[in-house]
Motif scaffolding. Structure first.
Motif, short mmCIF file in Angstrom:
data_model
loop_
_atom_site.label_atom_id
_atom_site.label_comp_id
_atom_site.label_asym_id
_atom_site.label_seq_id
_atom_site.Cartn_x
_atom_site.Cartn_y
_atom_site.Cartn_z
N LEU A 1 -64.38 -5.03 -80.36
CA LEU A 1 -64.02 -4.81 -78.96
C LEU A 1 -65.05 -5.45 -78.03
O LEU A 1 -64.69 -6.06 -77.02
N ARG A 2 -66.32 -5.30 -78.36
CA ARG A 2 -67.37 -5.87 -77.50
C ARG A 2 -67.24 -7.38 -77.42
O ARG A 2 -67.32 -7.97 -76.34
N HIS A 3 -67.02 -8.02 -78.56
CA HIS A 3 -66.88 -9.48 -78.57
C HIS A 3 -65.62 -9.92 -77.83
O HIS A 3 -65.63 -10.93 -77.12
N TYR A 4 -64.54 -9.16 -78.04
CA TYR A 4 -63.28 -9.52 -77.38
C TYR A 4 -63.44 -9.53 -75.87
O TYR A 4 -63.00 -10.46 -75.18
N VAL A 5 -64.06 -8.48 -75.32
CA VAL A 5 -64.25 -8.38 -73.87
C VAL A 5 -65.29 -9.37 -73.38
O VAL A 5 -65.12 -10.00 -72.33
N ALA A 6 -66.39 -9.54 -74.13
CA ALA A 6 -67.46 -10.45 -73.71
C ALA A 6 -66.95 -11.89 -73.58
O ALA A 6 -67.32 -12.61 -72.65
N ASP A 7 -66.09 -12.30 -74.51
CA ASP A 7 -65.57 -13.67 -74.49
C ASP A 7 -64.71 -13.93 -73.26
O ASP A 7 -64.59 -15.07 -72.82
N GLN A 8 -64.10 -12.87 -72.71
CA GLN A 8 -63.20 -13.05 -71.58
C GLN A 8 -63.75 -12.42 -70.28
O GLN A 8 -63.02 -12.32 -69.31
N TRP A 9 -65.02 -12.02 -70.31
CA TRP A 9 -65.53 -11.25 -69.18
C TRP A 9 -65.45 -11.99 -67.83
O TRP A 9 -65.15 -11.35 -66.80
N PRO A 10 -65.73 -13.29 -67.72
CA PRO A 10 -65.62 -13.94 -66.41
C PRO A 10 -64.24 -13.75 -65.77
O PRO A 10 -64.13 -13.42 -64.58
N GLN A 11 -63.17 -13.91 -66.57
CA GLN A 11 -61.82 -13.71 -66.04
C GLN A 11 -61.55 -12.23 -65.76
O GLN A 11 -60.93 -11.89 -64.74
N ILE A 12 -62.01 -11.36 -66.66
CA ILE A 12 -61.81 -9.92 -66.47
C ILE A 12 -62.55 -9.45 -65.23
O ILE A 12 -62.03 -8.67 -64.43
N ARG A 13 -63.79 -9.92 -65.06
CA ARG A 13 -64.59 -9.52 -63.91
C ARG A 13 -63.93 -9.93 -62.60
O ARG A 13 -63.88 -9.16 -61.63
N THR A 14 -63.39 -11.15 -62.56
CA THR A 14 -62.69 -11.61 -61.35
C THR A 14 -61.47 -10.76 -61.08
O THR A 14 -61.19 -10.39 -59.93
N CYS A 15 -60.74 -10.42 -62.13
CA CYS A 15 -59.54 -9.58 -61.98
C CYS A 15 -59.91 -8.20 -61.46
O CYS A 15 -59.26 -7.67 -60.56
N LEU A 16 -60.96 -7.60 -62.02
CA LEU A 16 -61.37 -6.26 -61.59
C LEU A 16 -61.83 -6.24 -60.15
O LEU A 16 -61.49 -5.34 -59.37
N SER A 17 -62.62 -7.24 -59.75
CA SER A 17 -63.15 -7.27 -58.39
C SER A 17 -62.06 -7.52 -57.36
O SER A 17 -62.17 -7.07 -56.21
N SER A 18 -61.00 -8.23 -57.76
CA SER A 18 -59.90 -8.48 -56.82
C SER A 18 -58.91 -7.33 -56.79
O SER A 18 -58.06 -7.26 -55.90
N SER A 19 -59.02 -6.42 -57.75
CA SER A 19 -58.17 -5.23 -57.74
C SER A 19 -58.79 -4.19 -56.80
O SER A 19 -59.89 -4.38 -56.28
N ASP A 20 -58.09 -3.08 -56.64
CA ASP A 20 -58.62 -2.05 -55.75
C ASP A 20 -59.13 -0.84 -56.54
O ASP A 20 -59.16 0.27 -56.04
N VAL A 21 -59.57 -1.09 -57.79
CA VAL A 21 -59.99 0.01 -58.64
C VAL A 21 -61.15 0.79 -58.03
O VAL A 21 -61.18 2.02 -58.08
N CYS A 22 -62.10 0.09 -57.39
CA CYS A 22 -63.23 0.78 -56.76
C CYS A 22 -62.98 1.05 -55.28
O CYS A 22 -63.36 2.10 -54.76
N GLN A 23 -62.36 0.09 -54.60
CA GLN A 23 -62.09 0.28 -53.17
C GLN A 23 -61.17 1.48 -52.94
O GLN A 23 -61.40 2.31 -52.06
N LYS A 24 -60.13 1.57 -53.75
CA LYS A 24 -59.20 2.69 -53.64
C LYS A 24 -59.90 4.00 -53.98
O LYS A 24 -59.67 5.04 -53.35
N PHE A 25 -60.78 3.93 -54.97
CA PHE A 25 -61.55 5.11 -55.37
C PHE A 25 -62.40 5.60 -54.20
O PHE A 25 -62.46 6.80 -53.91
N GLY A 26 -63.05 4.68 -53.48
CA GLY A 26 -63.88 5.06 -52.34
C GLY A 26 -63.08 5.60 -51.18
O GLY A 26 -63.48 6.57 -50.52
N ARG A 27 -61.91 4.99 -50.93
CA ARG A 27 -61.08 5.43 -49.80
C ARG A 27 -60.43 6.78 -50.05
O ARG A 27 -60.31 7.59 -49.13
#
Length: 269
Positions: free
Chosen positions: A121-147
């Motif tokens: 699992l660690r390797h699977y996510v690490a290999d794709q982290w740049p794309q995953i990170r961009t997807c997470l930051s463009s989502s509202d997972v944290c912004q919605k949480f704060g609001r």
């Protein structure tokens, strides 16, 4: 239609119903926000469920209209699908067994370490982290949480049971000693050298802790939690399908024996 075919048709209909929780588990996984970014094995689950439905339908038709060739094909294909389902379950349990979470004194939520999760699992996510990170930051997972969580005090926040993703990505690690302002804003760390993630944290709402190891670990925690829930539906479906398959094999053999006996009698008429 003979008694054996009646039984086979009935249990193939039960097998048809078993495809519903498999497809439902795949759709449920696909609906989760973190899976929108990771897309880990959600389509194989849905495809497997659809194949179980189609094969069960073929078996039902073959039994109802006494199509022995179709029944034989059903038994072969269903055996292969059951093996695939069991392989998926074994794989899912193997990679989600390690739990990288740990309790934090004085907090209702848990925090997460990458080293506690499976290597695959660690390797699977690490290999794709740049794309995953961009997807997470463009989502509202944290912004919605704060609001949506208007905490008035730090105590209220600390007593909240956060999701792994919220805990890992939307706040700094507790060990850093950041002072609470609101759920996604923290200042003045008292122990900034305690963890490498302490220096990575940013109050910039597009940054937060998305580059932190704790965010990767939180994502893995979310995936583990969701797959563990989906596995319950898959286990139930697998048990029922195996039961249906065994009964279907027995009924098919009985039907073959009855057909052979009928032909044997006709040979003497």
């Amino acid at each position: 239609m003979g008694v054996s075919n009646n039984i086979t048709a009935l249990f193939n209909f039960v097998g048809l119903l078993c495809s519903v929780p498999v497809i439902g588990a795949g759709i449920w996984l696909a609906s989760k926000q973190d899976n929108e970014c990771v897309r880990l094995a959600r389509w194989p689950v849905i495809i497997l469920g659809v194949l179980v439905m189609l094969v069960s339908l073929a078996g039902f038709v073959g039994a109802y209209w006494n199509k022995q060739g179709l029944l034989a094909a059903y038994l072969f294909c269903m055996a292969a699908l059951i093996v695939l389902l069991l392989a998926l379950l074994i794989f899912a349990f193997a990679v989600t067994r390690p739990d990288g979470s740990y309790p934090v004194p004085g907090r209702a939520y848990r925090e997460y370490r990458l080293g506690g999760f499976s290597v695959w699992l660690r390797h699977y996510v690490a290999d794709q982290w740049p794309q995953i990170r961009t997807c997470l930051s463009s989502s509202d997972v944290c912004q919605k949480f704060g609001r949506n969580q208007p905490y008035l005090t730090a105590y209220q926040f600390f007593r909240t049971d956060l999701t792994p993703l919220q805990s890992g990505c939307c706040k700094p690690p507790t060990v850093c000693g950041y002072g609470y302002v609101n759920p996604t804003m923290w200042n003045n760390p008292s122990n900034p050298m305690a963890d490498v993630d302490c220096a990575i944290w940013s109050n910039d709402q597009s940054q937060l802790c998305y580059d932190c190891s704790s965010c990767e670990a939180g994502l893995l925690g979310n995936l583990r939690k969701e797959w563990r829930k989906a596995n319950v539906a898959l286990i139930i479906a697998a048990v029922v399908l195996i039961w249906v398959y065994i009964i279907g094999c027995s009924a098919f053999k009985n039907a073959q024996a009855q057909d052979l006996f009928r032909r044997y009698k006709q040979g003497f008429v």
